[in-house]
Design a protein around this motif. Structure first.
Motif, PDB file in Angstrom:
ATOM      1  N   ILE A   1       0.838  -1.205   0.000  1.00 28.77           N
ATOM      2  CA  ILE A   1       0.000   0.000   0.000  1.00 28.77           C
ATOM      3  C   ILE A   1       0.871   1.252   0.000  1.00 28.77           C
ATOM      4  CG2 ILE A   1      -1.619   1.353   1.377  1.00 28.77           C
ATOM      5  CD1 ILE A   1      -2.930  -1.266   2.223  1.00 28.77           C
ATOM      6  N   ALA A   2       1.950   1.230   0.774  1.00 28.94           N
ATOM      7  CA  ALA A   2       2.869   2.372   0.788  1.00 28.94           C
ATOM      8  C   ALA A   2       3.521   2.561  -0.578  1.00 28.94           C
ATOM      9  CB  ALA A   2       3.936   2.168   1.869  1.00 28.94           C
ATOM     10  N   GLU A   3       3.864   1.451  -1.221  1.00 28.09           N
ATOM     11  CA  GLU A   3       4.454   1.524  -2.554  1.00 28.09           C
ATOM     12  C   GLU A   3       3.473   2.121  -3.563  1.00 28.09           C
ATOM     13  OE1 GLU A   3       6.748  -1.467  -5.717  1.00 28.09           O
ATOM     14  OE2 GLU A   3       5.529  -2.291  -4.077  1.00 28.09           O
ATOM     15  N   LEU A   4       2.205   1.700  -3.483  1.00 24.04           N
ATOM     16  CA  LEU A   4       1.192   2.246  -4.381  1.00 24.04           C
ATOM     17  C   LEU A   4       0.974   3.738  -4.128  1.00 24.04           C
ATOM     18  CD1 LEU A   4      -1.517  -0.591  -4.284  1.00 24.04           C
ATOM     19  CD2 LEU A   4       0.442  -0.363  -5.806  1.00 24.04           C
ATOM     20  N   ALA A   5       0.973   4.132  -2.852  1.00 28.60           N
ATOM     21  CA  ALA A   5       0.778   5.547  -2.504  1.00 28.60           C
ATOM     22  C   ALA A   5       1.944   6.396  -2.987  1.00 28.60           C
ATOM     23  CB  ALA A   5       0.594   5.688  -0.992  1.00 28.60           C
TER      24      ALA A   5
ATOM     25  N   GLY B   1      -2.892   5.034 -10.304  1.00 31.87           N
ATOM     26  CA  GLY B   1      -2.781   3.709  -9.717  1.00 31.87           C
ATOM     27  C   GLY B   1      -3.532   3.434  -8.439  1.00 31.87           C
ATOM     28  N   LEU B   2      -4.182   4.403  -7.813  1.00 31.06           N
ATOM     29  CA  LEU B   2      -4.915   4.148  -6.569  1.00 31.06           C
ATOM     30  C   LEU B   2      -6.405   3.941  -6.797  1.00 31.06           C
ATOM     31  CD1 LEU B   2      -3.304   6.420  -3.827  1.00 31.06           C
ATOM     32  CD2 LEU B   2      -2.986   3.984  -4.269  1.00 31.06           C
ATOM     33  N   ILE B   3      -6.853   4.131  -8.035  1.00 34.16           N
ATOM     34  CA  ILE B   3      -8.262   3.954  -8.365  1.00 34.16           C
ATOM     35  C   ILE B   3      -8.362   2.898  -9.458  1.00 34.16           C
ATOM     36  CG2 ILE B   3     -10.302   5.061  -9.355  1.00 34.16           C
ATOM     37  CD1 ILE B   3      -9.403   7.675  -8.146  1.00 34.16           C
ATOM     38  N   LEU B   4      -9.350   2.018  -9.303  1.00 33.50           N
ATOM     39  CA  LEU B   4      -9.631   0.985 -10.297  1.00 33.50           C
ATOM     40  C   LEU B   4     -11.062   1.152 -10.783  1.00 33.50           C
ATOM     41  CD1 LEU B   4      -8.822  -1.745 -11.728  1.00 33.50           C
ATOM     42  CD2 LEU B   4      -9.913  -2.878  -9.762  1.00 33.50           C
ATOM     43  N   GLY B   5     -11.247   1.134 -12.097  1.00 36.06           N
ATOM     44  CA  GLY B   5     -12.581   1.188 -12.659  1.00 36.06           C
ATOM     45  C   GLY B   5     -12.978  -0.161 -13.229  1.00 36.06           C
ATOM     46  N   THR B   6     -14.229  -0.571 -13.005  1.00 37.60           N
ATOM     47  CA  THR B   6     -14.732  -1.820 -13.570  1.00 37.60           C
ATOM     48  C   THR B   6     -16.099  -1.576 -14.183  1.00 37.60           C
ATOM     49  OG1 THR B   6     -15.735  -2.480 -11.451  1.00 37.60           O
ATOM     50  CG2 THR B   6     -13.497  -3.273 -11.909  1.00 37.60           C
ATOM     51  N   GLY B   7     -16.415  -2.373 -15.225  1.00 39.23           N
ATOM     52  CA  GLY B   7     -17.729  -2.328 -15.832  1.00 39.23           C
ATOM     53  C   GLY B   7     -18.394  -3.687 -15.701  1.00 39.23           C
ATOM     54  N   THR B   8     -19.714  -3.711 -15.635  1.00 43.39           N
ATOM     55  CA  THR B   8     -20.433  -4.951 -15.374  1.00 43.39           C
ATOM     56  C   THR B   8     -21.444  -5.237 -16.477  1.00 43.39           C
ATOM     57  OG1 THR B   8     -22.264  -3.942 -14.154  1.00 43.39           O
ATOM     58  CG2 THR B   8     -20.246  -4.426 -12.918  1.00 43.39           C
TER      59      THR B   8
ATOM     60  N   ALA C   1     -24.661  -2.968 -16.732  1.00 42.05           N
ATOM     61  CA  ALA C   1     -24.556  -1.581 -17.206  1.00 42.05           C
ATOM     62  C   ALA C   1     -24.094  -0.613 -16.120  1.00 42.05           C
ATOM     63  CB  ALA C   1     -25.888  -1.112 -17.798  1.00 42.05           C
ATOM     64  N   ILE C   2     -23.433  -1.130 -15.085  1.00 43.17           N
ATOM     65  CA  ILE C   2     -22.950  -0.292 -13.982  1.00 43.17           C
ATOM     66  C   ILE C   2     -21.433  -0.141 -14.099  1.00 43.17           C
ATOM     67  CG2 ILE C   2     -22.762  -0.031 -11.483  1.00 43.17           C
ATOM     68  CD1 ILE C   2     -25.583   0.223 -12.513  1.00 43.17           C
ATOM     69  N   VAL C   3     -20.960   1.085 -13.898  1.00 41.54           N
ATOM     70  CA  VAL C   3     -19.523   1.361 -13.812  1.00 41.54           C
ATOM     71  C   VAL C   3     -19.195   1.581 -12.340  1.00 41.54           C
ATOM     72  CG1 VAL C   3     -17.652   2.908 -14.464  1.00 41.54           C
ATOM     73  CG2 VAL C   3     -19.474   2.387 -16.108  1.00 41.54           C
ATOM     74  N   LYS C   4     -18.245   0.800 -11.829  1.00 42.36           N
ATOM     75  CA  LYS C   4     -17.882   0.897 -10.413  1.00 42.36           C
ATOM     76  C   LYS C   4     -16.447   1.425 -10.285  1.00 42.36           C
ATOM     77  CE  LYS C   4     -20.867  -2.913  -8.891  1.00 42.36           C
ATOM     78  NZ  LYS C   4     -20.922  -4.193  -8.134  1.00 42.36           N
ATOM     79  N   ILE C   5     -16.270   2.319  -9.328  1.00 46.79           N
ATOM     80  CA  ILE C   5     -14.953   2.872  -9.021  1.00 46.79           C
ATOM     81  C   ILE C   5     -14.513   2.339  -7.666  1.00 46.79           C
ATOM     82  CG2 ILE C   5     -13.580   4.956  -8.754  1.00 46.79           C
ATOM     83  CD1 ILE C   5     -14.688   4.576 -11.544  1.00 46.79           C
ATOM     84  N   TRP C   6     -13.281   1.778  -7.622  1.00 49.61           N
ATOM     85  CA  TRP C   6     -12.779   1.124  -6.410  1.00 49.61           C
ATOM     86  C   TRP C   6     -11.550   1.848  -5.877  1.00 49.61           C
ATOM     87  CZ3 TRP C   6     -15.379  -3.430  -4.877  1.00 49.61           C
ATOM     88  CH2 TRP C   6     -16.251  -3.972  -5.811  1.00 49.61           C
ATOM     89  N   ASP C   7     -11.456   1.902  -4.548  1.00 49.64           N
ATOM     90  CA  ASP C   7     -10.235   2.341  -3.878  1.00 49.64           C
ATOM     91  C   ASP C   7      -9.341   1.102  -3.722  1.00 49.64           C
ATOM     92  OD1 ASP C   7      -8.199   3.179  -2.252  1.00 49.64           O
ATOM     93  OD2 ASP C   7      -9.482   4.004  -0.677  1.00 49.64           O
ATOM     94  N   VAL C   8      -8.184   1.110  -4.397  1.00 55.18           N
ATOM     95  CA  VAL C   8      -7.335  -0.082  -4.408  1.00 55.18           C
ATOM     96  C   VAL C   8      -6.791  -0.377  -3.016  1.00 55.18           C
ATOM     97  CG1 VAL C   8      -5.257  -1.114  -5.401  1.00 55.18           C
ATOM     98  CG2 VAL C   8      -6.740   0.307  -6.828  1.00 55.18           C
TER      99      VAL C   8
END
Length: 528
Positions: free
Chosen positions: A177-181, A365-372, A375-382
C-alpha cells in the motif's frame, strides 16, 4: 681562487653578495638566466647580487706534460682512454635501460590484455545479471508453487479454504500500500507539470490517416481479434484472438515475433508490462497467463493463474509494473503480484449475476474502474478494496473503459454508445451514440497524451478531446475494411502517429499517413 661551478681558476671572477661564493662570471650569469637561483645554495640570485673581483691578468702556466711532444701525446692518450671508458659506461647504461623498457612494455601489454579480458567478463556478467533480474522473480513462482505442495499431495495454505468456504488470501499488505501511494504521489506531481509533446500528431494529420498496412496474424478457421495492446517504446503490437492465440508483432519490420499458445479458449485481453519483457493475457478459459521473453526471442508461460471461476474479461497493469488486476464474469476482480503469480486479494461476491466485463487502472494507480453486465460502472479504492462510486445510465453490458492521462476523465462504452464521466464531480458530462441502437460500441481508448479519443463499433471514429463545456469534435470516421461490420478493438501508437485496429477477421490493420512514419509538424490540439 677556484670557481664554485667549474672547479678551475676563473678568468673573470665574481662574488655573490648573498653566499660569498666565487664564480666564473660567464658561467654564473648563464645559470642565473636559466634558473634564477644560486647553483650551490639554491637561493634566489640576480646579476645585481654579483660583485666583480679585480685581479691582475696573469698568463696561465703551461702544464709540465705539455712542454714536449711525448707529453702532449700522453695527454691525448689519457683523454682518449677516458673518453672510451665513458662511452663504454654509457653503452652499458643504454643496454640496461633498453632491457628495463622492454620489460615495462611487456608488462604494460600483459596488463592491457588482462584489463580487456576483465572488461569483457564484466560486460558478460552484467548481461547475465540483467537477464537473471528479469527471469528469477518469475522463476520463483515454480518454487513458490512447489512449496505449497506438502507430502500428502494436498495444497498448502495458499489454497486452503477458510470457514466461509473461500480461499485464504494474504491481502495487500501495508508495504505494498505504501508503494502504491508513493507511485501515486510521484505520478500526480508529474502530471501537473506535463505538457502535450511537440511530436504529437496534429489534427490535420489524423484527418489524412488511411489504412497503410494489413497483417493476417491469426488463424483463418477461427478469425477475430478481440484485444490489442502496444508497447510504444519498442513499436511492438500484441493481439489476442478467438483462435486462442496471442501474437506479438513488430510494426517496424512487419514480422511476427512470437505466438503465445497455451489458452484453450479465446483470449479476451492482452497487456504489455511496460519496461519489461512480460506480457499478460486473460481468456475465456477462466485463466490468466504471464509470459516472459526467453533468450531466443520467444515467450514462455511463467505463471497460470486459476483463481477465477468464469471467463476472464479484462486485464489491467498497475503503474508500478509490479501488479496486475484481472476482472471476470464471476463478479470478482483479483489483485496479483506479477513476480510470484500469486493472488493477493480477490474482491467481490462470487455470483453469476452482474459479472465484470471491463477493468482499467487510473493512471495514478490508486483507483480501479470496472464495468459490469448490469450496465454499472464501479470505481474502487485499491488500498481498501472498497467500492467508492457507481455510475449508471448505460444500456447493456459495459464493453470497454479508458481513463484519460489528464487524470479526471473516464470514457466507458456499452450497447448505447460512449459516456464521458468527470471524476471530480462524479457525473456524466457528455455522451456519444454513434451507431444503431442494436450495434454495440466495442472499444473506447484515449491516446497516451489524452488529446484524442477513439471509438470502435461498426466503424472507427476519432474525436478531439476538449473540456467539460466545449464540444468534442469528430475528426474522422474510418470504415470497417474487414467486411464483418464489427470493429472489436482500437489502440493509438506513440504520439498518436498511427492506430492499430482489430476486427472480426484475422487481420491487424494499421492506419496512419501513407509513406510517412513521422507525421508533419503537429498543430497542438485544444486540450484542457
Amino acid at each position: 681562487m677556484i670557481c664554485a661551478i667549474s672547479g678551475e681558476v676563473p678568468e673573470e671572477p665574481v662574488v655573490s653578495k648573498k653566499s660569498g661564493l666565487l664564480f666564473e662570471r660567464r658561467l654564473i650569469e648563464h645559470h642565473i638566466t636559466s634558473h634564477g637561483k644560486c647553483p650551490v645554495t639554491k637561493e634566489d640570485l640576480t646579476t645585481d647580487d654579483l660583485v666583480l673581483v679585480k685581479t691582475n691578468k696573469v698568463v696561465k702556466p703551461r702544464p709540465l706534460q705539455a712542454a714536449s711532444i711525448p707529453g702532449l701525446l700522453g695527454m691525448f692518450q689519457n683523454e682518449w682512454d677516458a673518453l672510451m671508458l665513458s662511452n663504454f659506461a654509457l653503452e652499458q647504461q643504454l643496454h640496461t635501460a633498453r632491457q628495463e623498457l622492454s620489460h615495462a612494455l611487456y608488462q604494460h601489454d600483459a596488463a592491457c590484455r588482462v584489463i580487456a579480458s576483465l572488461k569483457k567478463e564484466r560486460d558478460e556478467a552484467r548481461v547475465l545479471l540483467a537477464q537473471a533480474e528479469r527471469q528469477i522473480p518469475l522463476l520463483t513462482a515454480s518454487a513458490a508453487n512447489a512449496t505449497t505442495v506438502i507430502s500428502n499431495g494436498k495444497r498448502a495454505a495458499e489454497d486452503e479454504l477458510g470457514p466461509d468456504g473461500k480461499r485464504i488470501r494474504p491481502g495487500i499488505n501495508p508495504v505494498i500500500i505504501a508503494e502504491l501511494a508513493e507511485c501515486n504521489a510521484l505520478l500526480s506531481g508529474q502530471r501537473k507539470k506535463r505538457q502535450i509533446p511537440a511530436t504529437l500528431a496534429s489534427v490535420d494529420a489524423l484527418e489524412r490517416f488511411t489504412q497503410i498496412s494489413s497483417h493476417p496474424l491469426h488463424k483463418t478457421n477461427k478469425p477475430g481479434i478481440l484485444s490489442i495492446d502496444i508497447d510504444a517504446s519498442k513499436d511492438m503490437i500484441a493481439t489476442g484472438g478467438i483462435d486462442t492465440n496471442g501474437v506479438l508483432f513488430n510494426r517496424t519490420s512487419g514480422q511476427i515475433l512470437s505466438t503465445l499458445a497455451g489458452h484453450s479458449k479465446k483470449i479476451t485481453s492482452v497487456k504489455f508490462v511496460p519496461g519489461s519483457e512480460v506480457i499478460v493475457t486473460g481468456s475465456s478459459d477462466k485463466t490468466v497467463r504471464v509470459w516472459q521473453e526467453t533468450e531466443d526471442g520467444n515467450y514462455d508461460c511463467r505463471h497460470v493463474m486459476r483463481d477465477h471461476t468464469a471467463e476472464v474479461q479484462a486485464v489491467t497493469v498497475h503503474a508500478t509494473q509490479k501488479y496486475v488486476v484481472t476482472a471476470s464474469m464471476d463478479n470478482t476482480w483479483c489483485f496479483y503480484d506479477l513476480s510470484t503469480g500469486s493472488c493477493l486479494t480477490q474482491v467481490g461476491e462470487a455470483s453469476t449475476e452482474d459479472g465484470f466485463t471491463a477493468a482499467s487502472f487510473h493512471p495514478d494507480g490508486l483507483i480501479l474502474g470496472t464495468g459490469t453486465t448490469g450496465a454499472i460502472v464501479k470505481i474502487w479504492d485499491v488500498k481498501s478494496q472498497s467500492n467508492v462510486a457507481k455510475f449508471d445510465g448505460h444500456v447493456g453490458s459495459v464493453t470497454a473503459m479508458s481513463f484519460s492521462e489528464n487524470g479526471y476523465f473516464l470514457a466507458t462504452a456499452a450497447m448505447d454508445g460512449v459516456k464521458l464521466w468527470d471524476l471530480r464531480k462524479l457525473r456524466n458530462f457528455r455522451s456519444f451514440a454513434p451507431y444503431e441502437p442494436n450495434t454495440p460500441t466495442n472499444s473506447v481508448e484515449f491516446d497516451l497524451s489524452g488529446s484524442y479519443l477513439a471509438i470502435a463499433g461498426s466503424d472507427t471514429r476519432v474525436y478531439q478531446v476538449a473540456n467539460v463545456k466545449l464540444e468534442w469534435n469528430l475528426i474522422k470516421t474510418f470504415p470497417d475494411l474487414s467486411g464483418t461490420g464489427k470493429v472489436t478493438c482500437v489502440k493509438f501508437g506513440a504520439d498518436a502517429k498511427y492506430m492499430a485496429v482489430g476486427s472480426m477477421d484475422r487481420n491487424l490493420r494499421i492506419f496512419g499517413l501513407p509513406g510517412d512514419d513521422d507525421p508533419e509538424e503537429p498543430r497542438s490540439p485544444h486540450h484542457v
